[in-house]
Design a protein around this motif. Structure first.
Motif, PDB file in Angstrom:
ATOM      1  N   LYS A 187      58.288  55.542 108.830  1.00  0.00           N
ATOM      2  CA  LYS A 187      59.361  54.454 109.017  1.00  0.00           C
ATOM      3  C   LYS A 187      58.464  53.345 109.359  1.00  0.00           C
ATOM      4  O   LYS A 187      58.142  53.233 110.390  1.00  0.00           O
ATOM      5  N   SER A 188      59.139  52.124 108.710  1.00  0.00           N
ATOM      6  CA  SER A 188      58.613  50.736 109.190  1.00  0.00           C
ATOM      7  C   SER A 188      59.375  50.246 110.105  1.00  0.00           C
ATOM      8  O   SER A 188      60.604  50.562 110.441  1.00  0.00           O
ATOM      9  N   ILE A 189      58.741  49.496 111.004  1.00  0.00           N
ATOM     10  CA  ILE A 189      59.449  48.956 112.171  1.00  0.00           C
ATOM     11  C   ILE A 189      60.365  47.678 111.698  1.00  0.00           C
ATOM     12  O   ILE A 189      59.968  47.078 111.044  1.00  0.00           O
ATOM     13  N   THR A 190      61.538  47.612 112.307  1.00  0.00           N
ATOM     14  CA  THR A 190      62.548  46.719 111.818  1.00  0.00           C
ATOM     15  C   THR A 190      62.191  45.408 112.634  1.00  0.00           C
ATOM     16  O   THR A 190      61.659  45.640 114.029  1.00  0.00           O
ATOM     17  N   PRO A 191      62.824  44.226 112.391  1.00  0.00           N
ATOM     18  CA  PRO A 191      62.541  43.064 113.190  1.00  0.00           C
ATOM     19  C   PRO A 191      63.243  43.334 114.673  1.00  0.00           C
ATOM     20  O   PRO A 191      62.832  43.094 115.545  1.00  0.00           O
ATOM     21  N   HIS A 192      64.292  44.008 114.510  1.00  0.00           N
ATOM     22  CA  HIS A 192      65.008  44.389 115.705  1.00  0.00           C
ATOM     23  C   HIS A 192      64.277  45.159 116.801  1.00  0.00           C
ATOM     24  O   HIS A 192      64.004  44.733 117.773  1.00  0.00           O
ATOM     25  N   ASP A 193      63.687  46.274 116.332  1.00  0.00           N
ATOM     26  CA  ASP A 193      62.754  47.038 117.144  1.00  0.00           C
ATOM     27  C   ASP A 193      61.370  46.211 117.526  1.00  0.00           C
ATOM     28  O   ASP A 193      61.233  46.261 118.699  1.00  0.00           O
ATOM     29  N   GLN A 194      60.905  45.400 116.819  1.00  0.00           N
ATOM     30  CA  GLN A 194      59.725  44.759 117.118  1.00  0.00           C
ATOM     31  C   GLN A 194      59.826  43.664 118.163  1.00  0.00           C
ATOM     32  O   GLN A 194      59.274  43.573 119.088  1.00  0.00           O
ATOM     33  N   PHE A 195      61.269  42.967 117.983  1.00  0.00           N
ATOM     34  CA  PHE A 195      61.417  42.008 119.154  1.00  0.00           C
ATOM     35  C   PHE A 195      61.713  42.715 120.507  1.00  0.00           C
ATOM     36  O   PHE A 195      61.146  42.193 121.503  1.00  0.00           O
ATOM     37  N   ALA A 242      63.666  36.770 111.675  1.00  0.00           N
ATOM     38  CA  ALA A 242      64.284  37.987 112.420  1.00  0.00           C
ATOM     39  C   ALA A 242      65.718  37.865 113.149  1.00  0.00           C
ATOM     40  O   ALA A 242      66.449  38.768 112.934  1.00  0.00           O
ATOM     41  N   GLY A 243      66.010  36.522 113.403  1.00  0.00           N
ATOM     42  CA  GLY A 243      67.384  36.438 113.727  1.00  0.00           C
ATOM     43  C   GLY A 243      67.778  34.802 113.875  1.00  0.00           C
ATOM     44  O   GLY A 243      66.970  34.007 113.471  1.00  0.00           O
ATOM     45  N   ILE A 244      68.774  34.679 114.416  1.00  0.00           N
ATOM     46  CA  ILE A 244      69.413  33.199 114.628  1.00  0.00           C
ATOM     47  C   ILE A 244      69.830  32.924 116.053  1.00  0.00           C
ATOM     48  O   ILE A 244      70.165  33.810 116.766  1.00  0.00           O
ATOM     49  N   ILE A 245      69.942  31.642 116.427  1.00  0.00           N
ATOM     50  CA  ILE A 245      70.259  31.125 117.487  1.00  0.00           C
ATOM     51  C   ILE A 245      71.561  30.255 117.334  1.00  0.00           C
ATOM     52  O   ILE A 245      71.239  29.451 116.384  1.00  0.00           O
ATOM     53  N   SER A 246      72.757  30.244 118.190  1.00  0.00           N
ATOM     54  CA  SER A 246      73.766  29.384 117.846  1.00  0.00           C
ATOM     55  C   SER A 246      74.617  29.261 118.997  1.00  0.00           C
ATOM     56  O   SER A 246      74.724  30.234 119.838  1.00  0.00           O
ATOM     57  N   THR A 247      75.402  28.311 119.212  1.00  0.00           N
ATOM     58  CA  THR A 247      76.446  28.106 120.188  1.00  0.00           C
ATOM     59  C   THR A 247      77.754  28.299 119.695  1.00  0.00           C
ATOM     60  O   THR A 247      78.811  28.635 120.379  1.00  0.00           O
ATOM     61  N   LYS A 248      77.902  28.490 118.260  1.00  0.00           N
ATOM     62  CA  LYS A 248      79.079  28.763 117.405  1.00  0.00           C
ATOM     63  C   LYS A 248      79.620  30.246 117.456  1.00  0.00           C
ATOM     64  O   LYS A 248      78.542  30.817 116.696  1.00  0.00           O
ATOM     65  N   THR A 249      80.517  30.513 117.850  1.00  0.00           N
ATOM     66  CA  THR A 249      81.134  32.135 117.892  1.00  0.00           C
ATOM     67  C   THR A 249      81.221  32.379 116.406  1.00  0.00           C
ATOM     68  O   THR A 249      80.787  33.618 116.215  1.00  0.00           O
ATOM     69  N   ASN A 250      81.885  31.905 115.562  1.00  0.00           N
ATOM     70  CA  ASN A 250      81.852  32.097 114.083  1.00  0.00           C
ATOM     71  C   ASN A 250      80.704  32.290 113.392  1.00  0.00           C
ATOM     72  O   ASN A 250      80.535  33.359 112.671  1.00  0.00           O
ATOM     73  N   VAL A 251      79.546  31.702 113.766  1.00  0.00           N
ATOM     74  CA  VAL A 251      78.386  31.512 112.988  1.00  0.00           C
ATOM     75  C   VAL A 251      77.725  32.849 113.533  1.00  0.00           C
ATOM     76  O   VAL A 251      77.153  33.606 112.689  1.00  0.00           O
ATOM     77  N   VAL A 252      77.653  33.252 114.987  1.00  0.00           N
ATOM     78  CA  VAL A 252      77.181  34.500 115.331  1.00  0.00           C
ATOM     79  C   VAL A 252      77.948  35.691 114.632  1.00  0.00           C
ATOM     80  O   VAL A 252      77.072  36.535 114.479  1.00  0.00           O
ATOM     81  N   LYS A 253      78.979  35.818 114.677  1.00  0.00           N
ATOM     82  CA  LYS A 253      79.778  36.828 114.039  1.00  0.00           C
ATOM     83  C   LYS A 253      79.550  37.157 112.595  1.00  0.00           C
ATOM     84  O   LYS A 253      79.226  38.197 112.133  1.00  0.00           O
ATOM     85  N   THR A 254      79.212  36.044 111.695  1.00  0.00           N
ATOM     86  CA  THR A 254      78.863  36.089 110.247  1.00  0.00           C
ATOM     87  C   THR A 254      77.489  36.560 110.287  1.00  0.00           C
ATOM     88  O   THR A 254      77.069  37.599 109.392  1.00  0.00           O
TER      89      THR A 254
END
Length: 209
Positions: A2-10, A93-105
């Motif tokens: 099984k390959s390691i996911t970005p989530h697991d790696q971080f 791997a992921g995003i950073i945002s201050t905006k609630t709708n952006v994080v949810k999407t």
């Protein structure tokens, strides 16, 4: 195998390293690459849509999880179509945002989500609590880091890992944040990336891996 996911790696990186490099200038990319064994990841706060994939690919080649601060990237639309392009083509791997709708999407699209909050007064604590009920990001970032006692107050109403940064000038200030419960420090100062940081809550991070 099984390959390691970005989530697991971080999250495994967070169990070993307490520092995240916030890159505000392209010239610091090489420095971050050279110090990759001391970093759990990088926050990219520079660039535009034309160079973004190149930057992300460089970090991925060196197995460094890279997160894009979407409000700092030029030419990137953060509507559902822009985020779909981000997830399928640029593939951070992921995003950073201050905006609630952006994080949810972004979370629905399989990206690791970090929601950034600024604490300027006690009302900010209430805003964090209310926002977390709506978005459920993977991680939160609380700024500025020079009020480390506030980390404990945030931890009182969430079990999510907390990253903190902003207005840090030396290693002792970063260590104070860790002693108050921060999972990691984010800093744009390369001299701080070289420090040695300890962490007392490794067991708590294991449930996120």
């Amino acid at each position: 195998m099984k390959s390691i996911t970005p989530h697991d790696q971080f999250f495994k990186g967070l169990a070993a390293h307490r520092m995240i490099a916030s890159i505000k200038e392209p010239k610091h990319i090489e420095t971050a690459l050279a110090l990759r064994n001391q970093l759990s990841g990088v926050f990219l706060l520079t660039g535009h849509i034309g160079v973004l994939k190149g930057y992300v690919d460089v970090f991925k080649e060196h197995q460094i999880p890279v997160f894009l601060h979407l409000e700092k990237i030029g030419g990137l639309n953060t509507d559902i179509y822009g985020l779909d392009y981000l997830a399928k083509v640029i593939k951070p791997a992921g995003i950073i945002s201050t905006k609630t709708n952006v994080v949810k999407t972004a979370k629905k699209m399989g990206l690791i989500t970090i929601q950034r909050f600024f604490l300027v007064d006690t009302e900010g604590l209430d805003n964090i609590a209310k926002s977390l009920c709506q978005t459920e990001p993977d991680i939160i970032e609380v700024m500025p880091a020079r009020i480390p006692e506030m980390i404990g107050m945030v931890k009182a109403f969430t079990s999510l890992p907390i990253i903190t940064g902003g207005l840090l000038f030396d290693e002792s200030q970063a260590q104070e944040c860790l002693r108050n419960g921060a999972a990691a420090i984010s800093s744009s100062k390369p001299e701080l990336w070289k420090g040695s940081y300890s962490f007392q809550e490794q067991k708590k991070l294991r449930k996120f891996i």
